[in-house]
Motif scaffolding. Structure first.
Motif, PDB file in Angstrom:
ATOM      1  N   THR A 250       0.865  -1.155   0.006  1.00  0.00           N
ATOM      2  CA  THR A 250       0.116  -0.134   0.080  1.00  0.00           C
ATOM      3  C   THR A 250       1.000   1.176  -0.035  1.00  0.00           C
ATOM      4  O   THR A 250       0.675   2.147  -0.745  1.00  0.00           O
ATOM      5  N   ALA A 254       0.772   4.064  -2.565  1.00  0.00           N
ATOM      6  CA  ALA A 254       0.435   5.590  -1.870  1.00  0.00           C
ATOM      7  C   ALA A 254       1.197   6.672  -2.795  1.00  0.00           C
ATOM      8  O   ALA A 254       0.959   7.838  -2.929  1.00  0.00           O
ATOM      9  N   TRP A 312      -7.522  -3.987   6.245  1.00  0.00           N
ATOM     10  CA  TRP A 312      -6.629  -2.952   5.759  1.00  0.00           C
ATOM     11  C   TRP A 312      -7.456  -1.493   5.769  1.00  0.00           C
ATOM     12  O   TRP A 312      -6.707  -0.419   5.368  1.00  0.00           O
ATOM     13  N   SER A 313      -8.554  -1.633   5.967  1.00  0.00           N
ATOM     14  CA  SER A 313      -9.268  -0.316   5.699  1.00  0.00           C
ATOM     15  C   SER A 313      -9.112   0.885   6.598  1.00  0.00           C
ATOM     16  O   SER A 313      -9.073   1.933   6.134  1.00  0.00           O
ATOM     17  N   VAL A 316      -6.148   2.604   5.075  1.00  0.00           N
ATOM     18  CA  VAL A 316      -6.632   3.458   3.813  1.00  0.00           C
ATOM     19  C   VAL A 316      -7.415   4.586   4.452  1.00  0.00           C
ATOM     20  O   VAL A 316      -7.330   5.621   3.745  1.00  0.00           O
ATOM     21  N   LEU A 353      -9.622   7.573  -2.279  1.00  0.00           N
ATOM     22  CA  LEU A 353      -9.189   6.714  -1.132  1.00  0.00           C
ATOM     23  C   LEU A 353     -10.410   6.399  -0.407  1.00  0.00           C
ATOM     24  O   LEU A 353     -10.478   5.498   0.379  1.00  0.00           O
ATOM     25  N   VAL A 356     -11.806   3.317  -2.085  1.00  0.00           N
ATOM     26  CA  VAL A 356     -10.931   2.156  -1.855  1.00  0.00           C
ATOM     27  C   VAL A 356     -11.241   1.679  -0.363  1.00  0.00           C
ATOM     28  O   VAL A 356     -11.388   0.462  -0.088  1.00  0.00           O
ATOM     29  N   ALA A 357     -11.405   2.532   0.371  1.00  0.00           N
ATOM     30  CA  ALA A 357     -11.672   2.016   2.030  1.00  0.00           C
ATOM     31  C   ALA A 357     -12.972   1.570   2.038  1.00  0.00           C
ATOM     32  O   ALA A 357     -13.100   0.525   2.694  1.00  0.00           O
TER      33      ALA A 357
END
Length: 533
Positions: A250, A254, A312-313, A316, A353, A356-357
């Protein structure tokens, strides 16, 4: 790995772009010279510097030899970009297929990203034609590098193996590094390319370390194998390696999407690179980087059904909040329009993002978040290329006159060129998220997906930070329409036709996606369905 010739059909957009790049490089052998009067009476900065004498020299200046005629290359590159766009759209209805023994995939998500990249390349080539011809800077490698970088972007969206991701990433990145330093005379292009190269190499190293951790935990670099290991917990002691791999991978991307705190390269690189390159980089690199980031997190470290194995949220969410806040705050004091757009691109990465989250959740929520992400990428690509197209027109005039890039140079643009003023105002309004533009619908879909995923505080925070964007975007409109021009000279209309066509095309797309968003949403339905499972 067994090679199947049918797999080449799955990577047809990237294959078309690569063939076009090699054709342009080969055509350099057969170039003919062009008469100087065909290019216009005014020499570019490079030619003027070459003809000037050193101080104290008694030698007579020699006229520069006529350059080869490379004007066709922009249209050849645009034709191959259009062919790649057609190939991506033609494959929209096809079922998802695995390519090269699972190393890549051809699905709706990758096809939409490829279409966005090819459309961005098409518009950027048309803008670059006017820009480079005005500065007498047309050289053979520009359009070939653009095609190679776009091919790497398309392959990035399709990669399902971390080794293929790295190879595609370097194909894209090395070409973009060279494009940033394309205008070799001057300190800013060299500085921009050097900073981008050094920090990009560091990001690639971080990504490779994350890939090594993933391989150590699972014994494979395939995202499917990583997902299987995440679902069953992996071998004893592998959970720490999986968390470290997710964090490293990530962090590596990023940097590419310009998320805080990996954003330091953006203002200098965007400011130093030629405006057409900056527009293509802001649209294409961001689309490809977000595509592979989503594929790694969702397909590799995603949830197993409704069960969240590796959360993984949270990572993010923090990246999104910091990126939206810092990007908007740093854009407010900027006087340079290019640097302002650079910092605003950081803020837009934060909005993306949020989508994505939201993909941590499965089912309909993930499908809506995927649609919001793809819609945002497409609308942002059209808007930012159009904005940098107008910047390119202003920038080439400043390069000839030697003036600095400041908001004052935009004063009275409505008097000198009403069409450019209207287009720039439309793009600024769209980036600010004002209806009925594509930017408004893009933010609406992304924030709605965040609310449906239970990320209401993050979505509200995104709305509040968007308010700050109204100030620095509308400040450009104020200078364009409400400040008198310091100098009354109009922008020369020569070689503005191609740039005007690209800017008008971007403006129509921005309005179309704002008034009729359902048309593009229908194209992304298959991609959203695939990721919603």
């Amino acid at each position: 790995m067994n090679f199947d010739p049918n797999d080449l059909y799955g990577v047809l957009p990237a294959l078309i772009l690569s063939v076009g790049a090699m054709l342009l490089l080969t055509s350099e052998v057969f170039l003919r010279t062009v008469k100087p009067e065909v290019l216009g009476p005014s020499p570019g900065l490079a030619e003027a510097a070459q003809r000037s004498l050193p101080q104290g020299s008694d030698a007579k200046p020699q006229p520069a030899p006529p350059p080869p005629d490379r004007r066709y290359q922009a249209w050849v590159a645009a034709a191959f970009a259009a062919a790649g766009l057609w190939a991506a759209i033609a494959q929209m209805g096809d079922p998802a297929v695995s390519l090269f023994s699972g190393a890549a995939v051809s699905d709706g998500f990758a096809r939409v990203v490829a279409a966005v990249v090819c459309a961005a390349l098409l518009l950027s080539c048309v803008v670059a034609f006017s820009y480079l011809e005005s500065l007498r800077a047309t050289r053979g490698e520009f359009y070939a590098l653009s095609l190679f970088s776009a091919a790497g972007m398309c392959l990035l969206a399709q990669a399902t193996d971390l080794i293929v991701v790295f190879i595609s990433l370097e194909v894209m990145s090395l070409a973009v590094y060279a494009l940033c330093a394309y205008l070799r005379r001057g300190k800013r292009p060299a500085e921009a390319a050097f900073k981008y190269f050094i920090l990009g190499s560091f990001a690639s190293a971080v990504f490779l370390y994350g890939a090594a951790l993933a391989f150590g935990a699972t014994g494979s670099t395939r995202l499917a194998d990583v997902a299987a290991a995440v679902g069953r917990g992996g071998p004893p002691g592998a959970s720490g390696l999986l968390y470290g791999a997710a964090a490293m991978l990530t962090s590596g991307f990023a940097f590419k999407v310009a998320a805080v705190p990996f954003h330091m390269w953006v203002p200098d690189v965007y400011d130093g690179a030629p405006a057409p390159v900056t527009g293509f980089m802001a649209a294409g690199v961001k689309a490809a980087a977000f595509a592979v980031l989503v594929r790694i997190l969702v397909s590799g470290f995603g949830a197993a059904g409704d069960q969240v194995v590796l959360d993984w949220s949270r990572l993010v969410i923090w990246l999104a909040g910091l990126t939206m806040l810092v990007g908007n705050l740093l854009a407010i004091p900027q006087r340079s329009v290019k640097r302002m757009l650079a910092y605003s691109s950081i803020a837009h990465a934060g909005y993306l993002l949020v989508a994505v989250a939201s993909m941590q959740r499965s089912g309909a929520v993930r499908a809506d978040a995927t649609q919001g992400l793809l819609f945002y990428l497409a609308s942002y690509a059209a808007t930012i290329i159009g904005a940098f197209g107008v910047v390119a027109v202003i920038e080439r005039r400043l390069a000839v006159t030697g003036a600095s890039d400041d908001l004052s140079s935009w004063s009275g643009l409505s008097e000198r060129h009403p069409g450019l003023a209207a287009a720039m105002s439309l793009f600024m309004v769209s980036l600010a998220g004002v209806p009925p533009t594509a930017g408004f619908m893009a933010k609406l879909t992304v924030f709605r997906a965040g609310i449906e995923a239970g990320l209401t505080p993050l979505a509200v925070f995104g709305v509040l930070t968007s308010v700050a964007g109204l100030y620095y975007y509308l400040r450009v409109v104020v200078y364009v329409y409400m400040y008198p021009s310091a100098k009354g000279e109009p922008i020369q209309g020569s070689r503005l036709v191609s740039a005007g066509l690209a800017i008008a095309g971007c403006a129509l797309i921005v309005l179309w996606m704002g008034v009729q968003p359902g048309t593009f949403a229908a194209l992304t339905q298959s991609a959203a369905t695939a990721f919603g499972r």
